[in-house]
Design a protein around this motif. Structure first.
Motif, PDB file in Angstrom:
ATOM      1  N   GLU A  24       0.822  -1.199   0.000  1.00 40.89           N
ATOM      2  CA  GLU A  24       0.000   0.000   0.000  1.00 40.89           C
ATOM      3  C   GLU A  24       0.861   1.256   0.000  1.00 40.89           C
ATOM      4  OE1 GLU A  24      -3.429   2.366   0.090  1.00 40.89           O
ATOM      5  OE2 GLU A  24      -3.073   0.267  -0.435  1.00 40.89           O
TER       6      GLU A  24
ATOM      7  N   ARG B 232       0.979   4.110  -2.925  1.00 44.46           N
ATOM      8  CA  ARG B 232       0.752   5.536  -2.705  1.00 44.46           C
ATOM      9  C   ARG B 232       1.899   6.382  -3.244  1.00 44.46           C
ATOM     10  NH1 ARG B 232      -1.865   5.654   3.453  1.00 44.46           N
ATOM     11  NH2 ARG B 232      -3.744   4.420   2.917  1.00 44.46           N
TER      12      ARG B 232
ATOM     13  N   HIS C 259       1.429   6.539  -6.878  1.00 40.84           N
ATOM     14  CA  HIS C 259       0.291   7.401  -7.193  1.00 40.84           C
ATOM     15  C   HIS C 259       0.695   8.871  -7.137  1.00 40.84           C
ATOM     16  CE1 HIS C 259      -3.850   8.590  -7.616  1.00 40.84           C
ATOM     17  NE2 HIS C 259      -3.824   9.260  -6.485  1.00 40.84           N
ATOM     18  N   LYS C 260       1.513   9.241  -6.148  1.00 44.82           N
ATOM     19  CA  LYS C 260       1.975  10.621  -6.044  1.00 44.82           C
ATOM     20  C   LYS C 260       2.835  10.999  -7.250  1.00 44.82           C
ATOM     21  CE  LYS C 260       1.877  11.088  -0.982  1.00 44.82           C
ATOM     22  NZ  LYS C 260       2.691  11.309   0.238  1.00 44.82           N
TER      23      LYS C 260
ATOM     24  N   GLY D 252      -8.762   2.111  -5.181  1.00 42.68           N
ATOM     25  CA  GLY D 252      -8.750   3.154  -4.182  1.00 42.68           C
ATOM     26  C   GLY D 252      -9.953   3.088  -3.271  1.00 42.68           C
TER      27      GLY D 252
END
Length: 715
Positions: free
Chosen positions: A19, A23, A26-27, A134
């Protein structure tokens, strides 16, 4: 702080690391999207250099700029190009070799449902939901999800609930959760009987996990395989699948992979487990879900409800083995066995994507041999032919980007591997004409935009973005695609020729622009590569491209006419693996002699390609005059090549005489274009004097290249 919940602990152990990585990615993606949006807004406001001054120095650039802003026309205008917008370099001014990572490109949305089946709830799917969808934190709570699943199953089968209470639920994670996600809504009575049979088999197969896991023995494997083969035993099949899963995940880095009730110890048992599974499991699958005409005959009913869970377990194990193996022979064996399972892969979209991703990884890996690449291509081609169009799009995009990223020529020995990868990519692009056109249009347009930007900026950095092996080999790739399907195989696949032929002109303009971008002696090797591409395109398609002026421009360079070459003792240089002359070779006689050899070979090929045309005697006159003028001016400095040029001119005269003799026999006039196009169509180019001369030069060059490759491999 209060005591952490059990669900929180489980999440931290199994999914926290993934996870956090998700993230971070994703950033990064958000930042990239924001940068692209800023660039788009700047372009809309006219603040970039895209609206700068017009190009100067190259006449073809007006057409090139028009193509860079163009869209498909005619019947192909209805094709959907929106899915390829991420490949548009106007959104990110990176070089071709810096496009989006192939792994990220091929991941896709792993949370979408498979065909003809409800969504699954196996542990891997849960992980993909966390990655892609998400979802809220409540849905990430494994304890709550497990309770809901348990309540739903207990309504249909109370015995199953009692069984689960007595055993550790995580020990059946690979098969148990899939069973729940694959329930069909046919008849309550049939489903109850089916689940009771499965639960009985699984309860027999179940053993305590972790340190109490049962060690697999040869006797157990033999008994399971015999029971599966002779009796189609569901119990033995599930036990063998659990053992196979355990074997495939022995060296897995995935810490969240569920434990199984069996443990594999030693390479001998590992090999026996793998071979027994590969021998017996596909036959058992064919009983529950038979394959007819490369498709699963029936994807519904009792047997399919049993089979699909087991099939998914087997596919997961097979993919995991492919990821871990490093021995080429073992990889080839696993690819062949995976190819047998392609009809089953197609039933599950997620695993199809993973299989495509793995085949592309093997195809581009530097640690595998050519046999692995060929098998990976064959499997990929069959998978594309049986899969939905979206899988074909992923495969076509992936194989092109894989080729580009691995097309950097370091030594002449790399050329063979790059040529093989290019041929494989061309073969894959022969499955669907419309999909090939969409990809070809997007990527050729991308090359045009890179070239346009370079000609506008005219800086070292902008030239470097064009003069690199990734860009040149991209041109090579599309040249080969168009030459193959608009020339060599045009009669076999006329729909490909009709669809792709409109891309020949823009690709030709790009190659001409690249060749003349920096017209200095240092970049003679790159110009020779570009001329070879144009010659290949023209010879295959029959479309006339003015190649001779580019060749004669090289001969009329001051390096040969006015400047005195530097004598050197450097060893001969292979232009096949060079885009520019090394600094120590510049202006040296050894370098210029190699350039002249290549130029005369291309000159002979270009003239030979037109030697069976009805207008050949008149067409060749300007070139003959310029060559004779060059021989008179530079013949003394380059005496060896002056004699070679004399021989070339004699062959041209003989070929012209041959055409005139054939032309005197025709009974049609110049207005008969059909007759003119069919003139000497029954005579091979190699049968003409100039054609035979060009063929002999090609053979000599091929022998020299083979010798250099052998010498390189021996080092």
């Amino acid at each position: 702080m209060g005591k952490a919940k059990k669900s929180t602990k489980k999440f931290n152990q199994r999914h926290l690391k993934d996870e956090l990585e998700r993230r971070k990615e994703h950033k990064k993606t958000q930042k990239l999207v924001q940068k692209r949006e800023v660039k788009k807004k700047r372009r809309a406001n006219g603040s970039t250099e895209d609206e700068g001054e017009a190009f100067t120095g190259v006449e073809e650039i007006d057409d090139l700029a028009g193509f860079a802003e163009s869209k498909p026309k005619g019947a192909l205008a209805k094709l959907d190009l929106s899915k390829f917008t991420e490949a548009d370099p106007t959104a990110a001014g990176d070089d071709v070799s810096d496009d989006e990572d192939i792994a990220a490109l091929l991941e896709g949305d792993e949370d979408e449902d498979d065909d003809d089946m409800p969504s699954d709830s196996d542990p891997e799917d849960e992980g993909s939901d966390a990655e892609v969808g998400g979802e809220d934190e409540d849905e990430d709570d494994e304890e709550a999800v497990f309770k809901r699943e348990l309540e739903a199953v207990s309504k249909k089968d109370p015995k199953f609930l009692e069984f689960m209470k007595k055993n550790d639920p995580s020990s059946l994670a690979i098969l148990e959760d899939d069973d729940e996600g694959s329930e069909d809504e046919e008849g309550d009575e049939e489903e109850a009987e089916e689940e009771q049979d499965e639960d009985a088999a699984m309860s027999d197969a179940e053993e305590p996990q972790s340190s109490d896991a049962t060690v697999v023995t040869s006797k157990m494997l033999e008994d399971w395989e015999k029971d599966i083969t002779e009796n189609q035993s569901l119990k033995s099949l599930k036990r063998l699948l659990l053992a196979f899963y355990s074997a495939s995940h022995m060296e897995s880095e995935n810490e969240s992979a569920p434990q199984t009730p069996y443990r594999i110890e030693g390479m001998r048992i590992f090999n026996k487990t793998v071979t027994a599974s590969i021998r017996a499991v596909p036959k058992a699958f064919n009983y529950y879900a038979p394959i007819v005409n490369d498709k699963v005959a029936q994807k519904s009913g009792k047997k399919w409800g049993i089979a699909q869970v087991l099939i998914k377990s087997y596919l997961v194990s097979l993919l995991e083995l492919l990821k871990q193996m490093s021995d080429p022979a073992m990889i080839q064996y696993l690819i062949k066995e995976s190819e047998r399972m392609i009809p089953y892969f197609v039933c599950f979209t997620r695993y199809t994507r993973e299989f495509v991703k793995e085949l592309l990884r093997l195809f581009g890996s530097a640690s595998v041999d050519d046999g692995v690449r060929i098998l990976a291509l064959l499997s990929l081609r069959r998978l594309v032919s049986l899969s939905p169009p979206e899988v074909a799009d992923i495969a076509l995009k992936g194989i092109y980007l894989t080729y580009v990223r691995n097309s950097n020529v370091k030594t002449i020995a790399n050329l063979t591997t790059i040529q093989l990868m290019r041929n494989c990519g061309v073969e894959l692009y022969g499955n669907d004409a419309n999909a090939s056109y969409q990809h070809g249009f997007v990527y050729i347009r991308q090359l045009a935009i890179h070239l346009r930007n370079s000609m506008q900026l005219r800086s070292k950095e902008s030239f470097r973005a064009i003069y690199n092996w990734q860009f040149i080999n991209s041109l090579n790739f599309w040249t080969e695609v168009l030459a193959t399907y608009c020339g060599d195989r045009a009669e076999e696949q006329p729909q490909f020729c009709a669809t792709l032929e409109s891309l020949v002109y823009p690709l030709t303009q790009i190659i001409l622009g690249v060749a003349r971008l920096v017209p200095t002696a240092k970049y003679f090797p790159l110009r020779i590569h570009c001329i070879s591409q144009l010659l290949r395109l023209s010879s295959a398609t029959g479309i006339y491209i003015p190649i001779l002026p580019m060749i004669i421009e090289v001969l009329e360079s001051p390096e040969f006419l006015s400047r005195r070459p530097i004598n050197s003792t450097l060893k001969p240089l292979s232009l096949d693996s060079q885009l520019k002359a090394p600094k120590e070779y510049e202006h040296t006689r050894v370098y210029l002699e190699i350039v002249l050899e290549s130029v005369f070979g291309l000159l002979a090929d270009a003239i030979a390609a037109q030697s069976v045309r009805i207008a050949f005697p008149e067409w060749v006159v300007p070139a003959v005059l310029q060559l004779r003028r060059w021989r008179k001016r530079a013949g003394k400095s380059w005496s060896r090549f002056s004699k070679q040029l004399q021989g070339l001119l004699e062959k041209i005269d003989q070929s012209s005489l041959m055409v005139v003799q054939q032309r005197n026999k025709v009974d049609f006039g110049p207005a008969n274009l059909t007759g003119a196009n069919q003139f000497m169509s029954d005579i091979s180019i190699d049968a003409t004097p100039i054609g035979a001369y060009a063929s002999s030069l090609r053979k000599v060059k091929a022998q020299q290249r083979a010798t250099m490759v052998e010498a390189e491999m021996e080092k």
